[in-house]
Design an enzyme around this catalytic site. Structure first.
Site, short mmCIF file in Angstrom:
data_model
loop_
_atom_site.label_atom_id
_atom_site.label_comp_id
_atom_site.label_asym_id
_atom_site.label_seq_id
_atom_site.Cartn_x
_atom_site.Cartn_y
_atom_site.Cartn_z
N THR A 16 0.82 -1.21 0.00
CA THR A 16 0.00 0.00 0.00
C THR A 16 0.86 1.26 0.00
O THR A 16 0.65 2.17 -0.81
CB THR A 16 -0.92 0.00 1.24
OG1 THR A 16 -1.77 -1.14 1.18
CG2 THR A 16 -1.78 1.26 1.27
N VAL A 17 1.84 1.32 0.88
CA VAL A 17 2.67 2.53 0.98
C VAL A 17 3.57 2.67 -0.25
O VAL A 17 3.70 3.76 -0.83
CB VAL A 17 3.51 2.51 2.27
CG1 VAL A 17 4.46 3.70 2.31
CG2 VAL A 17 2.59 2.54 3.48
N ALA A 46 11.22 -3.50 -6.14
CA ALA A 46 11.28 -4.93 -5.81
C ALA A 46 9.96 -5.37 -5.20
O ALA A 46 9.41 -4.69 -4.32
CB ALA A 46 12.42 -5.21 -4.84
N ARG A 48 7.40 -9.04 -4.12
CA ARG A 48 7.42 -10.48 -3.84
C ARG A 48 6.91 -11.29 -5.03
O ARG A 48 7.43 -12.35 -5.33
CB ARG A 48 6.57 -10.78 -2.60
CG ARG A 48 7.28 -10.56 -1.28
CD ARG A 48 6.57 -11.28 -0.16
NE ARG A 48 5.23 -10.74 0.06
CZ ARG A 48 4.89 -9.95 1.07
NH1 ARG A 48 5.80 -9.59 1.94
NH2 ARG A 48 3.66 -9.51 1.21
N ARG A 51 3.87 -11.29 -10.80
CA ARG A 51 2.65 -11.46 -11.59
C ARG A 51 1.44 -10.77 -10.97
O ARG A 51 0.39 -10.68 -11.60
CB ARG A 51 2.35 -12.96 -11.74
CG ARG A 51 3.41 -13.72 -12.53
CD ARG A 51 3.19 -15.21 -12.43
NE ARG A 51 3.40 -15.68 -11.05
CZ ARG A 51 3.28 -16.95 -10.68
NH1 ARG A 51 2.96 -17.87 -11.56
NH2 ARG A 51 3.48 -17.29 -9.41
N LYS A 108 8.71 1.18 11.67
CA LYS A 108 8.97 1.48 13.09
C LYS A 108 9.44 0.26 13.87
O LYS A 108 10.27 0.36 14.77
CB LYS A 108 7.75 2.10 13.76
CG LYS A 108 6.51 1.22 13.84
CD LYS A 108 5.61 1.45 12.67
CE LYS A 108 4.33 0.65 12.75
NZ LYS A 108 3.50 0.83 11.55
N VAL A 135 6.77 7.16 12.26
CA VAL A 135 5.98 7.60 13.41
C VAL A 135 4.93 8.60 12.95
O VAL A 135 5.25 9.60 12.31
CB VAL A 135 6.86 8.23 14.51
CG1 VAL A 135 6.00 8.70 15.68
CG2 VAL A 135 7.92 7.26 14.98
N ILE A 139 2.22 13.24 9.87
CA ILE A 139 2.60 14.32 10.78
C ILE A 139 4.13 14.41 10.82
O ILE A 139 4.79 13.42 11.13
CB ILE A 139 2.07 14.06 12.21
CG1 ILE A 139 0.55 13.88 12.20
CG2 ILE A 139 2.46 15.20 13.13
CD1 ILE A 139 0.00 13.42 13.53
N LYS A 208 6.81 2.96 18.03
CA LYS A 208 6.92 4.38 17.67
C LYS A 208 7.45 5.20 18.84
O LYS A 208 8.24 6.13 18.64
CB LYS A 208 5.55 4.90 17.23
CG LYS A 208 5.03 4.22 15.96
CD LYS A 208 3.58 4.55 15.69
CE LYS A 208 3.07 3.83 14.45
NZ LYS A 208 1.63 4.04 14.23
#
Length: 438
Positions: A16-17, A46, A48, A51, A108, A135, A139, A208
């Protein structure tokens, strides 16, 4: 380096990130390049599974299933470690740093467990490590502490660092709903993982907190050296009791430094905050951090603490700083390069960690129970400030809620052990701290 310099970026991990970083960096690249003064090239990523279908379209030629090929590639200047976990992420990070590269990480848990090794490796080999996204998501709390507030010592830092827990607690209070029901809804909405324990048991917040403690005080505190408690035993009744007392309930990280004793404490636990406290009113998936400095006083930071866009924003901010460092040879990389031969502060013993407490007991509904409870507390010099008695959901039982005047962790833990042994106490006590931070 020349104005026409190109900085090559490799991303390890396209979850996602990682996809958010690729998406926003691609969309905003021209503006970022004008600000930083270099060309930014997303060279490789990179993954995993080569496909797998992803929301972000990336040329097949730029994909690899070998993170080490990015970490070892001499043409890549910045490695973004967005793998997650600690094993492969550690190995990739250390490999890149040994080549003198810049590593940007949002991990983290990795920093909490291996931060000292990572920083040491970066220094030894001339690499650099950036971790703003680790963290509080979007923000910029790390930049605030390491740059904007560099003139300060920090007697106290506290705040909400986990959006999942804050969402659950907000919904429990607003809907008068039990923990299990709200947790199930949080999973359905994607706010909680299938295995929620890392969040709700406090460990994500503890990781964190370890990062913030090192930033502010130069000492790595392991999670087994902290007080770490989660939210699973909080009930709607606790919110009602807290409201009667003039408080709300939040899961907080609390980092406190007693400069006279030169002692540091790091804690994670549900906390009663006065209803007028700004952080007590931060709701949903938002995070908030209060930082008290000896020069500036108290400053407050709030915003989205997780999610693709918020975290990607912080990662890209670090990429921009890293590119500026490559171009100009200076920047925030100087963080943490203090003389390690100077002793750091020691950890505060339990008797020096002080606050007021909220204690809920399920007890037999019979004469003399309060007197027996008060006797145990008096034995440890704990003074009762208020008492609330309510009916219990169990037949023949009552709910006894006590608040205390200021005491300490050692006395309170000894008291809890003796209260559990009383025949009139039917369940393990529920203990919450009261945060009188103003």
């Amino acid at each position: 380096m020349s104005d026409s310099m190109t900085v090559n970026i490799g991303i390890c991990g396209l979850g996602t990130v990682g996809q958010g970083v690729w998406k926003h960096l691609t969309a905003n690249r021209a503006d970022l390049e004008r600000r930083v003064g270099v060309k930014l090239n997303l060279a490789r990523a990179a993954v995993r599974d080569l496909r797998k279908t992803r929301a972000v379209k990336i040329p097949a030629a730029k994909l690899t299933d070998d993170s080490f090929s990015i970490a070892n590639d001499p043409s890549i200047h910045i490695v973004c470690e967005l793998i997650g976990g600690t094993k492969l992420a550690r190995e990739v990070t250390l490999t890149a740093l040994r080549h003198g590269k810049i590593v940007v990480s949002a991990n983290k848990a990795l920093i909490c467990e291996h931060g000292a090794e990572i920083i040491s490796t970066a220094r030894k080999h001339g690499g650099h490590f950036f971790f703003e996204a680790s963290v509080a998501g979007g923000i910029p709390i790390i930049k605030a502490i390491r740059e904007g507030l560099v003139a300060n010592h920090f007697p106290r830092i506290y705040g909400i660092l986990n959006g999942t827990c804050n969402y659950i607690l907000t919904q429990m209070e607003d809907q008068d709903a039990p923990y299990a029901d709200v947790l199930a809804e949080a999973k359905r909405l994607g706010y909680a993982e299938a295995d929620e324990s890392l969040d709700v048991d406090g460990w994500d917040t503890a990781h964190k907190a370890a990062v913030l403690a090192w930033l502010a005080h130069g000492r790595w505190v392991k999670t087994d050296q902290m007080i770490v408690e989660g939210i699973s035993r909080i009930t709607p009744a606790d919110f009602k009791n807290a409201s009667v007392l003039g408080y709300g309930i939040k899961l907080l990280a609390v980092i406190t430094r007693d400069f006279k004793r030169d002692e540091l404490s790091v804690r994670v636990h549900p906390t009663l905050l006065p209803e007028g406290n700004v952080i007590a009113n931060v709701s949903g998936v938002f995070n908030a951090v209060s930082v008290t400095g000896d020069v500036v006083g108290t400053t407050l930071y709030s915003g989205r603490g997780a999610g693709q866009d918020a975290t990607a924003s912080a990662v890209i901010s670090d990429i921009a700083d890293a590119a500026s460092l490559l171009k100009h040879g200076k920047g925030a990389h100087l963080l943490g390069e203090a003389d390690e031969s100077v002793p750091t502060c020691r950890l505060a013993p339990p008797e020096n960690i002080r606050c007021r407490y909220y204690l809920r007991l399920t007890v037999k509904d019979e004469p003399g129970v309060l007197a027996r409870v008060a006797s145990v507390m008096a034995r440890h010099r704990i003074s009762i400030a208020s008492v609330i008695q309510n009916p219990s959901e169990y037949s023949g039982a009552a709910s006894l809620v006590l608040t205390t005047h200021e005491s300490n962790e050692r006395a309170m833990q000894r008291t809890l052990r003796q209260l559990k042994a009383l025949g009139s106490v039917l369940e393990d006590p529920v203990l919450l701290r009261i945060g009188d931070f103003e």
